[in-house]
Structures are given as structure tokens and as C-alpha cells.
Scaffold this active site. Structure first.
Site, PDB file in Angstrom:
ATOM      1  N   ASP A  36       0.671  -1.212  -0.043  1.00  0.00           N
ATOM      2  CA  ASP A  36      -0.105  -0.358   0.029  1.00  0.00           C
ATOM      3  C   ASP A  36       0.745   1.439  -0.207  1.00  0.00           C
ATOM      4  OD1 ASP A  36      -2.595  -1.151   0.338  1.00  0.00           O
ATOM      5  OD2 ASP A  36      -2.237  -1.694   2.320  1.00  0.00           O
ATOM      6  N   ASP A 177     -10.424  -5.236  -0.574  1.00  0.00           N
ATOM      7  CA  ASP A 177      -9.510  -4.609   0.145  1.00  0.00           C
ATOM      8  C   ASP A 177      -9.803  -4.275   0.849  1.00  0.00           C
ATOM      9  OD1 ASP A 177      -6.867  -3.893   1.230  1.00  0.00           O
ATOM     10  OD2 ASP A 177      -6.257  -2.932  -0.540  1.00  0.00           O
TER      11      ASP A 177
HETATM   12  C1  DX5 Z   1      -6.347  -0.175   3.388  1.00  0.00           C
HETATM   13  C2  DX5 Z   1      -5.557  -0.598   2.469  1.00  0.00           C
HETATM   14  C3  DX5 Z   1      -6.130  -2.308   2.780  1.00  0.00           C
HETATM   15  C4  DX5 Z   1      -4.927  -2.162   4.183  1.00  0.00           C
HETATM   16  C5  DX5 Z   1      -6.105  -3.826   4.720  1.00  0.00           C
HETATM   17  O1  DX5 Z   1      -6.249   1.558   3.277  1.00  0.00           O
HETATM   18  O2  DX5 Z   1      -5.452  -0.908   0.838  1.00  0.00           O
HETATM   19  O3  DX5 Z   1      -4.712  -2.956   2.121  1.00  0.00           O
HETATM   20  O4  DX5 Z   1      -3.809  -2.703   4.782  1.00  0.00           O
HETATM   21  O5  DX5 Z   1      -5.993  -3.231   6.253  1.00  0.00           O
HETATM   22  P1  DX5 Z   1      -7.203  -4.581   6.892  1.00  0.00           P
HETATM   23  O6  DX5 Z   1      -7.232  -6.035   6.510  1.00  0.00           O
HETATM   24  O7  DX5 Z   1      -6.291  -4.371   8.347  1.00  0.00           O
HETATM   25  O8  DX5 Z   1      -8.475  -3.906   6.596  1.00  0.00           O
HETATM   26 ZN    ZN Z   2      -4.361  -2.118  -0.102  1.00  0.00          ZN
END
Ligand code: DX5
Ligand code: ZN
Length: 220
Positions: A36, A177
């Protein structure tokens, strides 16, 4: 239940031991990692950039990345991601004035191209670009932070995107996601996801290998 790909998001990893964290994920059988990139402009958080990917590659860690760019304007930073172990670069339509052109730039770099849809982004943005896509990332949280709650109204959107992909007759991956955990993963796959991105549920657990196995079992 159909096959699916579990892609860990290292946003919630321990950055102090990033190399070791990735090795553990590889041991658990995941060879694609979600990365990310946040710019504190398009989203209210600031994370990591291409130098980290290059360092991982230069230190001999054999892994591919699923890069999620949350940065605006996105075209200006794309070239920084050249010649890296990347399978997909996914961008948000709101971060470019010319979505079609940005998708083409990603493909010219030799990567698969993805488009990410925020909870409020309408599916009409897929009109006219669907043919060019390798991946559609449905966001189940507003982007910016790990550890948020899955927005349950997004199930409807996942099913809708699944239908669009099926009608397109193209092999586009449907990735989801945000907020994915052991309790909702089976329903997300059932709604039509091919890929689930999981951050905090893995990296806040005490045994990543065991947790990843539990995710796989939850979908059996
Ligand atoms: C949020 C990101 C995600 C995040 C997901 O903006 O794009 O990829 O890392 O993390 P979790 O699984 O903790 O929601
Ligand atoms: Zn992400």
C-alpha cells in the site's frame, strides 16, 4: 468452494523486521504481497514507496508485489516503479485525469493493470476501460488505514462487479481489500472475489502461518 488467492498486506507488518516478516508469509505459502503506497494527499496517511520494494528485491527475497497506489496525481510517480518484482499496479480513478492513458502506462511497464473502487466510486467508471484491465480492486473500507471494519453494504458491489466481469468474458481478477477477517472471508469469496487482501488479521496475530491456514480452512 472455488479457489482463491490470499494476498497479505504488509501495511500492518512490523517494519522494523520487514524482511523476516515477508519470509514468514512466504513460508505460509503466499508468494504475492499487497503493498500500500499512500501519499498523505489522496489519502490521509503516509506509508512506503518504491525504494522499499527495490531493497527487498536487491536482498534476494523472491516475492512478487501487488502494488496499490493511493497517490495523486499518480502518473508522476509511476516510472519510479519500473523494473521491480511487481505483478499488478492498481490505481484509483480519482488520481488521474486520463484513466485510460494511465492504465496503458502500467501495461507498457510490463505489469498487470488494476483499478480500485472506493466504497462510493460508481461502477460506471469501468465503462470503456474494462477490456484493458487485469484486476478490479473493490475497497470494503475507505482507503488510508489498516484495521478498519468491513462495510457490509459492499457485498452488493462485489456481486455486481462479479457479474460485469463474467459478462466481459475476460480473465479479470476480482480482488477485495479492507476489513477482511476469518469470519467474513467465506462470504466474500461466495459473493465472487478471486483475491482477498488481508492486513491486520494476519499481522496482528501471533502465528502468521497458522492464521493463513485458518483463513484457507474458513473457505473450505
Ligand atoms: C487500506 C489498504 C488495505 C489495508 C488492509 O487503505 O488499502 O490494503 O492494508 O488492511 P486490513 O486488512 O487491516 O483492513
Ligand atoms: Zn490496499
Amino acid at each position: 468452494m472455488k479457489n482463491f488467492l490470499l494476498v497479505p498486506s504488509i501495511l500492518s507488518a512490523n517494519f522494523c523486521n520487514l524482511g523476516q516478516e515477508i519470509q514468514l508469509i512466504l513460508q505460509a505459502g503466499c508468494d504475492l504481497i499487497h503493498f500500500d503506497v499512500m501519499d498523505n494527499h489522496y489519502v490521509p496517511n503516509f506509508t512506503m514507496g518504491p525504494m522499499i520494494l527495490r531493497s527487498i528485491q536487491d536482498n534476494g527475497i523472491q516475492v512478487f508485489f501487488d502494488v496499490h497506489l493511493m497517490a495523486s496525481p499518480v502518473d508522476a510517480i509511476l516510472s519510479l516503479f519500473s523494473n521491480l518484482n511487481i505483478k499488478f499496479i492498481t490505481i484509483h480513478p480519482e488520481t488521474t485525469n486520463h484513466l485510460d492513458k494511465t492504465i496503458r502506462l502500467i501495461k507498457q511497464m510490463g505489469y498487470g493493470a488494476g483499478v480500485a473502487l472506493n466504497p462510493s466510486t460508481p461502477l460506471t467508471c469501468l465503462d470503456y476501460i474494462m477490456e484493458e484491465l487485469d484486476l478490479i480492486l473493490v475497497m470494503a473500507v475507505n482507503p488510508g488505514f489498516g484495521g478498519q471494519c468491513f462495510l457490509t453494504h459492499i457485498f452488493k458491489k462485489i456481486r455486481h462487479v462479479r457479474r460485469l466481469i463474467n459478462q466481459s468474458n475476460k480473465s479479470i481478477l476480482l480482488s477485495v481489500d479492507g476489513g477482511i477477517n476469518i469470519f467474513n472471508v467465506a462470504d466474500i469469496i461466495k459473493a465472487g472475489a478471486d483475491v482477498v487482501v488481508v492486513g491486520s488479521s494476519i499481522f496482528k496475530s501471533s502465528d502468521y502461518v497458522h492464521t493463513i491456514q485458518n483463513f484457507k480452512n474458513a473457505v473450505l
